[in-house]
Design a protein around this motif. Structure first.
Motif, PDB file in Angstrom:
ATOM      1  N   PHE A 121      41.653  43.851  32.607  1.00  0.00           N
ATOM      2  CA  PHE A 121      40.277  43.500  32.444  1.00  0.00           C
ATOM      3  C   PHE A 121      39.626  42.954  33.797  1.00  0.00           C
ATOM      4  CE2 PHE A 121      42.277  39.795  31.110  1.00  0.00           C
ATOM      5  CZ  PHE A 121      41.586  38.778  31.400  1.00  0.00           C
ATOM      6  N   PHE A 122      38.435  42.727  34.244  1.00  0.00           N
ATOM      7  CA  PHE A 122      38.064  42.385  35.164  1.00  0.00           C
ATOM      8  C   PHE A 122      37.128  41.001  35.119  1.00  0.00           C
ATOM      9  CE2 PHE A 122      38.892  46.587  36.754  1.00  0.00           C
ATOM     10  CZ  PHE A 122      39.209  46.361  38.058  1.00  0.00           C
ATOM     11  N   GLN A 123      37.507  39.906  36.168  1.00  0.00           N
ATOM     12  CA  GLN A 123      36.997  38.894  35.882  1.00  0.00           C
ATOM     13  C   GLN A 123      36.106  38.651  36.946  1.00  0.00           C
ATOM     14  OE1 GLN A 123      38.580  34.893  36.340  1.00  0.00           O
ATOM     15  NE2 GLN A 123      38.831  34.683  34.446  1.00  0.00           N
ATOM     16  N   LEU A 124      34.589  38.225  37.023  1.00  0.00           N
ATOM     17  CA  LEU A 124      33.647  38.306  38.001  1.00  0.00           C
ATOM     18  C   LEU A 124      33.396  36.801  38.144  1.00  0.00           C
ATOM     19  CD1 LEU A 124      33.679  41.255  37.019  1.00  0.00           C
ATOM     20  CD2 LEU A 124      31.406  41.296  38.421  1.00  0.00           C
ATOM     21  N   GLU A 125      33.124  36.282  39.306  1.00  0.00           N
ATOM     22  CA  GLU A 125      32.550  34.904  39.476  1.00  0.00           C
ATOM     23  C   GLU A 125      31.544  35.063  40.716  1.00  0.00           C
ATOM     24  OE1 GLU A 125      34.465  30.561  40.795  1.00  0.00           O
ATOM     25  OE2 GLU A 125      35.878  32.434  40.374  1.00  0.00           O
ATOM     26  N   TRP A 126      30.507  34.337  40.305  1.00  0.00           N
ATOM     27  CA  TRP A 126      29.447  33.884  41.462  1.00  0.00           C
ATOM     28  C   TRP A 126      28.621  32.881  41.000  1.00  0.00           C
ATOM     29  CZ3 TRP A 126      24.005  34.454  41.197  1.00  0.00           C
ATOM     30  CH2 TRP A 126      23.469  34.155  42.591  1.00  0.00           C
ATOM     31  N   ASP A 127      28.306  32.217  41.980  1.00  0.00           N
ATOM     32  CA  ASP A 127      27.448  30.825  41.783  1.00  0.00           C
ATOM     33  C   ASP A 127      27.901  29.948  40.667  1.00  0.00           C
ATOM     34  OD1 ASP A 127      25.174  29.016  42.162  1.00  0.00           O
ATOM     35  OD2 ASP A 127      23.909  30.094  41.090  1.00  0.00           O
TER      36      ASP A 127
ATOM     37  N   LYS B 124      32.829  37.646  43.583  1.00  0.00           N
ATOM     38  CA  LYS B 124      34.267  37.615  43.722  1.00  0.00           C
ATOM     39  C   LYS B 124      35.018  38.486  42.334  1.00  0.00           C
ATOM     40  CE  LYS B 124      35.074  33.919  46.470  1.00  0.00           C
ATOM     41  NZ  LYS B 124      35.651  32.437  46.571  1.00  0.00           N
ATOM     42  N   ILE B 125      35.737  39.550  42.405  1.00  0.00           N
ATOM     43  CA  ILE B 125      36.153  40.254  41.400  1.00  0.00           C
ATOM     44  C   ILE B 125      37.726  40.221  41.314  1.00  0.00           C
ATOM     45  CG2 ILE B 125      36.031  42.541  40.264  1.00  0.00           C
ATOM     46  CD1 ILE B 125      33.549  43.223  42.016  1.00  0.00           C
ATOM     47  N   LYS B 126      38.026  39.761  40.153  1.00  0.00           N
ATOM     48  CA  LYS B 126      39.633  39.753  39.965  1.00  0.00           C
ATOM     49  C   LYS B 126      39.850  40.802  39.063  1.00  0.00           C
ATOM     50  CE  LYS B 126      39.601  35.032  40.646  1.00  0.00           C
ATOM     51  NZ  LYS B 126      39.988  33.694  40.190  1.00  0.00           N
TER      52      LYS B 126
ATOM     53  N   SER C   2      48.775  32.556  30.695  1.00  0.00           N
ATOM     54  CA  SER C   2      47.690  32.927  31.462  1.00  0.00           C
ATOM     55  C   SER C   2      47.677  34.264  32.076  1.00  0.00           C
ATOM     56  CB  SER C   2      47.458  31.992  32.510  1.00  0.00           C
ATOM     57  OG  SER C   2      48.447  32.194  33.437  1.00  0.00           O
ATOM     58  N   PRO C   3      46.628  35.209  32.006  1.00  0.00           N
ATOM     59  CA  PRO C   3      46.634  36.534  32.592  1.00  0.00           C
ATOM     60  C   PRO C   3      47.365  36.714  34.122  1.00  0.00           C
ATOM     61  CG  PRO C   3      44.443  36.040  31.721  1.00  0.00           C
ATOM     62  CD  PRO C   3      45.301  34.632  31.864  1.00  0.00           C
ATOM     63  N   SER C   4      48.091  37.674  34.316  1.00  0.00           N
ATOM     64  CA  SER C   4      48.472  38.001  35.511  1.00  0.00           C
ATOM     65  C   SER C   4      47.481  38.496  36.560  1.00  0.00           C
ATOM     66  CB  SER C   4      49.859  38.969  35.414  1.00  0.00           C
ATOM     67  OG  SER C   4      50.798  38.405  34.601  1.00  0.00           O
ATOM     68  N   LEU C   5      47.529  38.185  37.838  1.00  0.00           N
ATOM     69  CA  LEU C   5      46.504  38.675  38.614  1.00  0.00           C
ATOM     70  C   LEU C   5      47.073  40.017  39.291  1.00  0.00           C
ATOM     71  CD1 LEU C   5      43.961  38.229  40.500  1.00  0.00           C
ATOM     72  CD2 LEU C   5      45.447  37.074  42.129  1.00  0.00           C
ATOM     73  N   LEU C   6      46.244  41.027  38.913  1.00  0.00           N
ATOM     74  CA  LEU C   6      46.708  42.279  39.619  1.00  0.00           C
ATOM     75  C   LEU C   6      45.865  42.715  41.028  1.00  0.00           C
ATOM     76  CD1 LEU C   6      46.384  44.444  36.329  1.00  0.00           C
ATOM     77  CD2 LEU C   6      48.435  43.174  37.089  1.00  0.00           C
ATOM     78  N   GLY C   7      44.804  42.218  41.144  1.00  0.00           N
ATOM     79  CA  GLY C   7      44.181  42.472  42.661  1.00  0.00           C
ATOM     80  C   GLY C   7      42.682  41.832  42.610  1.00  0.00           C
ATOM     81  N   VAL C   8      42.252  41.698  43.686  1.00  0.00           N
ATOM     82  CA  VAL C   8      40.964  40.940  44.127  1.00  0.00           C
ATOM     83  C   VAL C   8      40.241  41.787  45.091  1.00  0.00           C
ATOM     84  CG1 VAL C   8      41.840  38.836  43.494  1.00  0.00           C
ATOM     85  CG2 VAL C   8      42.002  39.460  45.670  1.00  0.00           C
ATOM     86  N   CYS C   9      38.853  41.385  44.950  1.00  0.00           N
ATOM     87  CA  CYS C   9      37.876  42.177  46.160  1.00  0.00           C
ATOM     88  C   CYS C   9      36.648  41.253  45.912  1.00  0.00           C
ATOM     89  CB  CYS C   9      37.746  43.558  45.742  1.00  0.00           C
ATOM     90  SG  CYS C   9      37.121  43.852  44.484  1.00  0.00           S
ATOM     91  N   GLU C  10      35.612  41.439  46.538  1.00  0.00           N
ATOM     92  CA  GLU C  10      34.426  40.869  46.846  1.00  0.00           C
ATOM     93  C   GLU C  10      33.417  41.727  47.516  1.00  0.00           C
ATOM     94  OE1 GLU C  10      34.451  37.734  50.257  1.00  0.00           O
ATOM     95  OE2 GLU C  10      35.491  37.034  48.558  1.00  0.00           O
ATOM     96  N   PHE C  11      32.142  41.247  47.272  1.00  0.00           N
ATOM     97  CA  PHE C  11      31.089  42.003  48.008  1.00  0.00           C
ATOM     98  C   PHE C  11      29.979  41.127  48.099  1.00  0.00           C
ATOM     99  CE2 PHE C  11      29.912  42.861  43.741  1.00  0.00           C
ATOM    100  CZ  PHE C  11      28.451  42.745  43.530  1.00  0.00           C
ATOM    101  N   GLY C  12      29.121  41.020  49.320  1.00  0.00           N
ATOM    102  CA  GLY C  12      28.017  40.154  49.344  1.00  0.00           C
ATOM    103  C   GLY C  12      26.850  40.707  49.052  1.00  0.00           C
ATOM    104  N   LEU C  13      25.833  39.920  48.741  1.00  0.00           N
ATOM    105  CA  LEU C  13      24.466  40.182  48.175  1.00  0.00           C
ATOM    106  C   LEU C  13      23.805  40.947  49.333  1.00  0.00           C
ATOM    107  CD1 LEU C  13      23.480  37.114  46.127  1.00  0.00           C
ATOM    108  CD2 LEU C  13      24.508  38.954  45.326  1.00  0.00           C
ATOM    109  N   GLU C  14      24.176  40.741  50.596  1.00  0.00           N
ATOM    110  CA  GLU C  14      23.355  41.491  51.525  1.00  0.00           C
ATOM    111  C   GLU C  14      23.625  42.965  51.368  1.00  0.00           C
ATOM    112  OE1 GLU C  14      27.464  40.679  53.060  1.00  0.00           O
ATOM    113  OE2 GLU C  14      25.832  39.428  52.008  1.00  0.00           O
TER     114      GLU C  14
END
Length: 714
Positions: A395-401, A443-445, A456-468
């Motif tokens: 599953f994906f966990q997203l974080e911003w602000d 930020k996307i995990k 706790s869930p194991s981290l499989l990968g991360v990425c991110e993108f800017g609002l621009e």
């Protein structure tokens, strides 16, 4: 006597935990840490879709949900609109919720082969029982074939443990089978449904560590003139509900801080009492928190300085909230209308005293009219790595602000499909490109779900993108999500060491509603970032040199040493060391076997996190380019390992969250040239505690300062 017996039982169970296998350990944990007493859960089945998997015939089908069934003896084969009273009573006796726990959809008539139909309405019920009852009771989903003249026939059924429902994913895809006369398995249908099973809980929200920045001046003083200061205080409230005339519904949903005299940059004390809210966590996440800042007046009515309306979505996960204040003023060009003017900012911690023991993954977000959102839709992922022999449940966990949100779980899937949209509220009234840039990237995990929720869930990968990326995108003709700019991309994931892996995620992002006035260019982002970094480092180094020059010279020059005050983080960005420190709440998913949670307990917990060098964490190639790397606590928790400086920053932030007078100390061990880091806490009696994270305990140094009334070093 009862307290002593309870302590003995808890101690006995803790000793057993160290000597038993995993299954027995889970049972002991349940008995020790699960609260005792009746609980009430709300069950909702939404977005029910049924696909007829029969290749030849059309069918008249309906779905029955039986909540809280205690056993499954397989006796029931027929159903009718006028059931036998004795059989109905016997069936209700097997249910925890009685007759209200049996729910049916409407009859889907003449469903053609491979055709999908959708239920017209949602189903809702309640369940009452203890946490331990969740292990022995089930939700049974039954597929019935309807007939006008003869009793209805049970084609297939599927059972889900209530505990798996309470801590599992919201969205379910179930394939139903039946056996024919020759004992061959035949597909009956496929059901897609969202099952919500949340506890009705009384939340007690505490507002700690709140402060204001550049608030509006209202007080003019005795002689009048231009306002120069204010006496602010903050009122937090959630709109009342008259569903019940009880605390947490009709009253208790309001609290406020103390008044801070004569300040436009106030630091508020903690609120006198908590804000009470009764409902499910989903209900609370979809509420609006009203933040009103007033100026206190002795002889007249208090004046409003500014206000903000902030959705609570994702705030409970991070515990931190920052909101820009605005005030409605009359438009000079059009007196009949009002314009919103920015009048400062407030920030602080929102921490529930307790949370429900179980929570589902992939809870929905309700879009509130009048609130601007950054919408991110996770479409699908490809080639997700496996943690063990079997496929992962990603599953994906997203974080911003300072907000977090999660998608639902795709069980045992290497190429999962989600089409799940997450909405992050923009907590600003007047939105500009500069404000959005300061809030950083999304930020996307990608995480591997653990069914027991004990690890706790194991981290499989991360990425991110800017609002621009959204602001510079073009509109996509025919897109149902937005008529404005839409950013479509397939982004490669990286592992915990920032090395790209052969996994990708497809996303779609946009502003909801469209922010036509906001334009951000890539060059603008790079220019602002570079200028901010240069200005910060220059100011820091100037202040640092002035600060060091004020130190008294040591009598023994051999003990003098100089240390760097800036270090790169895990992304190789330069930061002042103090910027790594911020009060941090104790994670909610940690069940401490020792109560109350004291500084010694926290130090032992941090010591249990694996110690590893920078080379082991980031690789030799990265370390060769820099002197050392200091990890932010969030990245430290993701990696679950780090060197002593990572442990010390984590420990100091947790101590700051406990309102301890805490510091990170940088130095060298006696007889060693290698840098070492400790945590120091000052006691009111003049003693100092030096916490060594490698050993997980403090060293007491007596009489090192003059106590809480005179903050002077001896």
């Amino acid at each position: 006597k009862k307290k002593n017996e309870s302590k003995k039982k808890t101690t006995t169970n803790k000793n057993k935990i160290e000597t038993t296998n995993d299954e027995e350990k889970n049972e002991i944990i349940k008995e020790t840490f699960w609260p005792v007493g009746k609980r009430k859960f709300v069950f909702v089945a939404k977005h029910i879709k049924l696909t007829n998997d029969n290749d030849k015939h059309s069918r008249d089908l309906y779905i029955k949900f039986v909540l809280g069934i205690k056993e499954d003896n397989g006796e029931r084969k027929e159903d009718s609109d006028q059931e036998n009273d004795l059989r109905k009573d016997r069936e209700i006796d097997r249910l925890a919720g009685g007759k209200d726990s049996i729910m049916k959809t409407e009859v889907f008539k003449r469903i053609k082969p491979k055709k999908t139909v959708k239920a017209a309405k949602s189903l809702r019920s309640t369940w009452k029982g203890e946490y331990l009852d969740l292990e022995s009771q089930f939700l049974q989903i039954e597929i019935w074939e309807w007939d006008r003249w003869i009793p209805h026939e049970l084609l297939s059924k599927h059972s889900i443990k209530l505990i798996d429902l309470a801590r599992g994913s919201v969205r379910h895809t179930l394939v139903f089978f039946r056996q024919d006369d020759e004992d061959q398995k035949l597909e009956v249908c496929t059901v897609q449904v969202e099952l919500y099973f949340n506890e009705i809980f009384r939340f007690e929200l505490e507002f700690n560590g709140w402060r204001g920045n550049e608030l509006k001046a209202v007080d003019t003083g005795l002689l009048g003139g231009v306002p120069t200061s204010s006496d602010p205080y903050i009122v937090f409230w959630i709109e009342r509900s008259f569903q019940k005339f009880e605390k947490g519904y009709a009253w208790g949903r309001k609290t406020k801080t103390e008044v801070q005299r004569n300040s436009l940059f106030p630091v508020f004390s903690n609120c006198k009492h908590a804000l009470y809210y009764t409902g499910t966590r989903t209900d609370l996440e979809n509420e609006l928190l009203h933040i009103d800042v007033y100026d206190w007046d002795m002889g007249s009515r208090d004046t409003i300085i500014g206000q903000a309306v902030v959705p609570i979505t994702g705030v409970l996960n991070t515990g931190f909230l920052q909101a820009s204040l605005a005030l409605a003023e009359q438009d000079p060009e059009n007196p009949s209308e009002k314009i919103w003017k920015s009048v400062g900012m407030v920030q602080g911690f929102v921490k529930p005293r307790t949370l429900p023991t179980f929570s589902q993954v992939g809870q929905p977000v309700t879009v509130v009219p009048g609130i601007n959102y950054v919408a991110v839709k996770i479409l699908f992922a490809e080639n997700i790595p496996s943690v063990d022999v079997t496929a992962s449940s990603p599953f994906f966990q997203l974080e911003w602000d300072n907000a977090q949100a999660e998608t639902f779980v795709c069980l045992k899937s290497k190429n999962p499909v989600y089409n799940h949209t997450i909405y992050f509220p923009i907590k600003v009234q007047n939105i500009t490109s500069q404000i959005l840039l300061k809030k950083g990237a999304v930020k996307i995990k990608c995480l591997d779900w653990k069914p027991d929720q004990l690890t706790s869930p194991s981290l499989l990968g991360v990425c991110e993108f800017g609002l621009e990326s959204i602001a510079s995108a073009n509109a996509i003709p025919g897109a149902s999500e937005s008529k404005g700019r839409i950013f479509d991309a397939i982004i490669a994931l990286t592992n915990e060491n920032k090395v790209q892996i052969d996994s990708r995620v497809a996303i779609r992002a946009w502003f909801q509603p469209e922010l036509s006035d906001v334009r951000i260019e890539v060059n603008q982002v790079q220019e602002i970032t570079n200028n901010q970094t240069k200005n910060i480092i220059k100011k820091i180094m100037t202040r640092h040199e002035k600060w060091v020059s004020s130190f008294p010279k040591r009598a023994d020059p051999s003990r003098s040493a100089s240390y760097d005050v800036v270090y790169p983080d895990d992304e190789l960005e330069i930061h002042f060391l103090c910027s790594y420190l911020s009060p941090m709440a104790i994670p909610d998913d940690i069940a401490f076997p020792v109560q109350p949670v004291t500084p010694n307990v926290i130090a032992r917990m941090v010591r249990c996190i694996t110690f590893a060098t920078d080379e082991e964490c980031f690789g030799a190639q990265v370390i060769n380019s820099v002197k050392a790397i200091w990890m932010h606590p969030t990245h430290f928790l993701e990696m679950k390992r780090g060197d002593p400086d990572g442990h010390s920053i984590m420990l100091c932030n947790l101590f700051l969250g406990m309102n301890l007078d805490s510091y990170v100390c940088v130095g060298k061990l006696k007889g060693s040239l290698k840098l070492h880091v400790w945590v120091m806490t000052r006691q009111p009696n003049g003693n100092v505690l030096f916490w060594e994270t490698i050993k997980g305990r403090p060293f007491v140094l007596t009489g090192r300062w003059k106590g809480m009334f005179m903050d002077d070093v001896i």
